[in-house]
Write a protein that holds these residues in place. Structure first.
Motif, PDB file in Angstrom:
ATOM      1  N   HIS A 164       2.363  -4.588  10.624  1.00  0.00           N
ATOM      2  CA  HIS A 164       2.690  -4.253   9.250  1.00  0.00           C
ATOM      3  C   HIS A 164       4.193  -4.090   9.020  1.00  0.00           C
ATOM      4  CE1 HIS A 164      -1.584  -3.630   9.106  1.00  0.00           C
ATOM      5  NE2 HIS A 164      -1.507  -2.622   9.958  1.00  0.00           N
ATOM      6  N   SER A 165       4.602  -4.343   7.776  1.00  0.00           N
ATOM      7  CA  SER A 165       5.956  -4.028   7.338  1.00  0.00           C
ATOM      8  C   SER A 165       5.964  -2.609   6.786  1.00  0.00           C
ATOM      9  CB  SER A 165       6.413  -5.014   6.264  1.00  0.00           C
ATOM     10  OG  SER A 165       6.420  -6.341   6.769  1.00  0.00           O
ATOM     11  N   ILE A 166       7.049  -1.896   7.019  1.00  0.00           N
ATOM     12  CA  ILE A 166       7.142  -0.495   6.615  1.00  0.00           C
ATOM     13  C   ILE A 166       8.336  -0.322   5.690  1.00  0.00           C
ATOM     14  CG2 ILE A 166       7.164   1.895   7.403  1.00  0.00           C
ATOM     15  CD1 ILE A 166       4.865   0.165   8.524  1.00  0.00           C
ATOM     16  N   ILE A 167       8.111   0.313   4.551  1.00  0.00           N
ATOM     17  CA  ILE A 167       9.187   0.656   3.630  1.00  0.00           C
ATOM     18  C   ILE A 167       9.256   2.169   3.521  1.00  0.00           C
ATOM     19  CG2 ILE A 167      10.035   0.533   1.258  1.00  0.00           C
ATOM     20  CD1 ILE A 167       8.662  -2.148   0.988  1.00  0.00           C
ATOM     21  N   GLY A 168      10.374   2.745   3.959  1.00  0.00           N
ATOM     22  CA  GLY A 168      10.614   4.167   3.756  1.00  0.00           C
ATOM     23  C   GLY A 168      11.342   4.366   2.441  1.00  0.00           C
ATOM     24  N   THR A 169      10.984   5.403   1.715  1.00  0.00           N
ATOM     25  CA  THR A 169      11.566   5.583   0.383  1.00  0.00           C
ATOM     26  C   THR A 169      12.999   6.087   0.428  1.00  0.00           C
ATOM     27  OG1 THR A 169      10.748   7.851   0.193  1.00  0.00           O
ATOM     28  CG2 THR A 169       9.311   6.072  -0.607  1.00  0.00           C
ATOM     29  N   LYS A 174      -4.816  -7.779   9.457  1.00  0.00           N
ATOM     30  CA  LYS A 174      -4.390  -8.040   8.078  1.00  0.00           C
ATOM     31  C   LYS A 174      -3.009  -7.432   7.858  1.00  0.00           C
ATOM     32  CE  LYS A 174      -8.964  -7.825   5.825  1.00  0.00           C
ATOM     33  NZ  LYS A 174      -9.736  -7.084   4.788  1.00  0.00           N
ATOM     34  N   PRO A 175      -1.960  -8.118   8.219  1.00  0.00           N
ATOM     35  CA  PRO A 175      -0.620  -7.546   8.009  1.00  0.00           C
ATOM     36  C   PRO A 175      -0.400  -7.165   6.546  1.00  0.00           C
ATOM     37  CG  PRO A 175      -0.510  -9.512   9.372  1.00  0.00           C
ATOM     38  CD  PRO A 175      -1.915  -9.443   8.849  1.00  0.00           C
ATOM     39  N   CYS A 176       0.023  -5.932   6.334  1.00  0.00           N
ATOM     40  CA  CYS A 176       0.283  -5.412   4.988  1.00  0.00           C
ATOM     41  C   CYS A 176       1.652  -4.749   4.973  1.00  0.00           C
ATOM     42  CB  CYS A 176      -0.788  -4.388   4.602  1.00  0.00           C
ATOM     43  SG  CYS A 176      -2.457  -5.081   4.435  1.00  0.00           S
ATOM     44  N   THR A 177       2.050  -4.286   3.818  1.00  0.00           N
ATOM     45  CA  THR A 177       3.273  -3.500   3.674  1.00  0.00           C
ATOM     46  C   THR A 177       2.892  -2.082   3.281  1.00  0.00           C
ATOM     47  OG1 THR A 177       4.623  -5.401   3.039  1.00  0.00           O
ATOM     48  CG2 THR A 177       5.433  -3.226   2.415  1.00  0.00           C
ATOM     49  N   PHE A 178       3.309  -1.118   4.082  1.00  0.00           N
ATOM     50  CA  PHE A 178       3.042   0.284   3.797  1.00  0.00           C
ATOM     51  C   PHE A 178       4.315   0.939   3.256  1.00  0.00           C
ATOM     52  CE2 PHE A 178      -0.451  -0.577   6.634  1.00  0.00           C
ATOM     53  CZ  PHE A 178      -1.465   0.271   6.218  1.00  0.00           C
ATOM     54  N   ILE A 179       4.185   1.629   2.153  1.00  0.00           N
ATOM     55  CA  ILE A 179       5.288   2.410   1.582  1.00  0.00           C
ATOM     56  C   ILE A 179       5.018   3.873   1.884  1.00  0.00           C
ATOM     57  CG2 ILE A 179       6.513   3.062  -0.516  1.00  0.00           C
ATOM     58  CD1 ILE A 179       5.574   0.451  -1.761  1.00  0.00           C
ATOM     59  N   THR A 180       6.012   4.560   2.433  1.00  0.00           N
ATOM     60  CA  THR A 180       5.803   5.966   2.774  1.00  0.00           C
ATOM     61  C   THR A 180       7.071   6.781   2.509  1.00  0.00           C
ATOM     62  OG1 THR A 180       5.257   7.532   4.539  1.00  0.00           O
ATOM     63  CG2 THR A 180       6.374   5.509   5.200  1.00  0.00           C
ATOM     64  N   ILE A 202       0.840  -1.201   0.000  1.00  0.00           N
ATOM     65  CA  ILE A 202       0.000   0.000   0.000  1.00  0.00           C
ATOM     66  C   ILE A 202       0.871   1.246   0.000  1.00  0.00           C
ATOM     67  CG2 ILE A 202      -1.753   1.289   1.275  1.00  0.00           C
ATOM     68  CD1 ILE A 202      -2.500  -1.402   2.629  1.00  0.00           C
ATOM     69  N   TYR A 203       0.649   2.141  -0.950  1.00  0.00           N
ATOM     70  CA  TYR A 203       1.184   3.492  -0.818  1.00  0.00           C
ATOM     71  C   TYR A 203       0.126   4.323  -0.112  1.00  0.00           C
ATOM     72  CZ  TYR A 203       2.500   8.277  -1.570  1.00  0.00           C
ATOM     73  OH  TYR A 203       2.811   9.594  -1.352  1.00  0.00           O
ATOM     74  N   ALA A 204       0.478   4.870   1.031  1.00  0.00           N
ATOM     75  CA  ALA A 204      -0.481   5.674   1.800  1.00  0.00           C
ATOM     76  C   ALA A 204       0.185   6.981   2.208  1.00  0.00           C
ATOM     77  CB  ALA A 204      -0.949   4.914   3.038  1.00  0.00           C
ATOM     78  N   GLU A 205      -0.545   8.054   2.044  1.00  0.00           N
ATOM     79  CA  GLU A 205       0.029   9.373   2.275  1.00  0.00           C
ATOM     80  C   GLU A 205       0.289   9.643   3.757  1.00  0.00           C
ATOM     81  OE1 GLU A 205      -1.398  11.834  -1.589  1.00  0.00           O
ATOM     82  OE2 GLU A 205      -2.701  11.961   0.162  1.00  0.00           O
ATOM     83  N   HIS A 245       5.288   6.376  13.027  1.00  0.00           N
ATOM     84  CA  HIS A 245       3.924   6.208  13.540  1.00  0.00           C
ATOM     85  C   HIS A 245       3.384   4.810  13.239  1.00  0.00           C
ATOM     86  CE1 HIS A 245       3.314  10.162  15.070  1.00  0.00           C
ATOM     87  NE2 HIS A 245       3.334  10.774  13.914  1.00  0.00           N
ATOM     88  N   LEU A 246       3.815   4.228  12.134  1.00  0.00           N
ATOM     89  CA  LEU A 246       3.304   2.925  11.721  1.00  0.00           C
ATOM     90  C   LEU A 246       4.122   1.766  12.287  1.00  0.00           C
ATOM     91  CD1 LEU A 246       2.620   3.669   7.944  1.00  0.00           C
ATOM     92  CD2 LEU A 246       0.947   3.634   9.799  1.00  0.00           C
TER      93      LEU A 246
END
Length: 256
Positions: A131-136, A109-115, A91-94, A123-124
């Motif tokens: 959830h897994s978090i990917i920072g750009t 529902k574990p997801c992957t957030f791209i931010t 998920i790309y979420a603002e 915060h996530l």
């Protein structure tokens, strides 16, 4: 004169929009006593819907199971969106409060957030969320507090999102607009990669203006049920509307 439940809905909506409110200004606006507002804030804090601070209250993300959490418009919108997101989605979420609420609602529902937002990544990241978090990465734009540039965009290319979730400052049936060019650029990129785009737009955003726009592909709009006629052809998921006069507060009263 508003009934107690109307006042409290109004308080929650202002917090979603502004992050913090003053008790005294709110009492003047609604024509009630300071004690009445304090009673409202205590009741809402007890339900996990806000945090009381000196002189007023501030926004907080409620637990997914918080009593009366349905009173929060952002929670209601997140719950509308959740069934459309599968476990494991990318998920790309603002960088907005709605993303934090959605992450809480999606706790099962574990997801992957791209931010592109370092602050949003933090915060996530609490252990209570799966959830897994990917920072750009990339260069940090100090105005928007978002990373940008070639390195940041390559991260999105390397892990393209399946779902893009936007909450623009303003919306037309064909474009999303922002007050800064960096989030507008990210919205453009994310929607190019995503299979599905969801736009979360409280009613006030449908009538707003912002200078930096991007064209939207087909999307589903999550909003309140008083859509302007020009949005009639847009697929929508809606929550009940709070009338415009209940959102007519003077922003100057809430400056900190």
């Amino acid at each position: 004169m508003y009934m107690a439940h109307e006042r409290r809905q109004y308080i929650l909506r202002l917090l979603e929009q502004r992050g913090r409110i003053r008790s005294a200004a709110l009492a003047r606006e609604l024509g009630v006593t300071d004690e009445t507002i304090r009673t409202d804030l205590v009741a809402l804090q007890t339900k996990g819907l806000l945090k009381r601070v000196h002189g007023g209250a501030e926004y907080t993300v409620p637990a997914a199971t918080a009593p009366q959490a349905h009173m929060r418009a952002d929670v209601a919108m997140a719950r509308l969106l959740a069934p459309h997101i599968s476990r494991g989605s990318i998920i790309y979420a603002e960088a907005c409060r709605f993303t934090r609420v959605l992450a809480t609602v999606l706790a099962d529902k574990p997801c992957t957030f791209i931010t592109p937002s370092p602050q949003q990544a933090l915060h996530l990241a609490p252990a209570s969320l799966p959830h897994s978090i990917i920072g750009t990465g990339g260069m940090l734009d100090k105005d928007s507090r978002l990373c940008h540039g070639i390195i940041a965009e390559q991260t999105l290319q390397g892990t393209p999102p399946q779902i893009a979730i936007l909450q623009p400052a303003a919306l037309t049936p064909t474009s999303a607009s922002y007050h800064n060019p960096v989030p507008a650029r990210w919205a453009e990129l994310a929607t190019q990669y995503a299979t599905h785009t969801f736009v979360v737009a409280p009613s006030a955003n449908l009538y707003a203006n912002a200078p930096f726009s991007c064209t939207l592909p087909a999307y589903t709009l999550i909003t309140e049920d008083n859509l302007p006629a020009e949005f009639a052809h847009v697929p929508t998921l809606t929550i009940p509307y709070i009338s415009a006069d209940m959102l007519s507060a003077n922003d100057d009263d809430f400056n900190f």
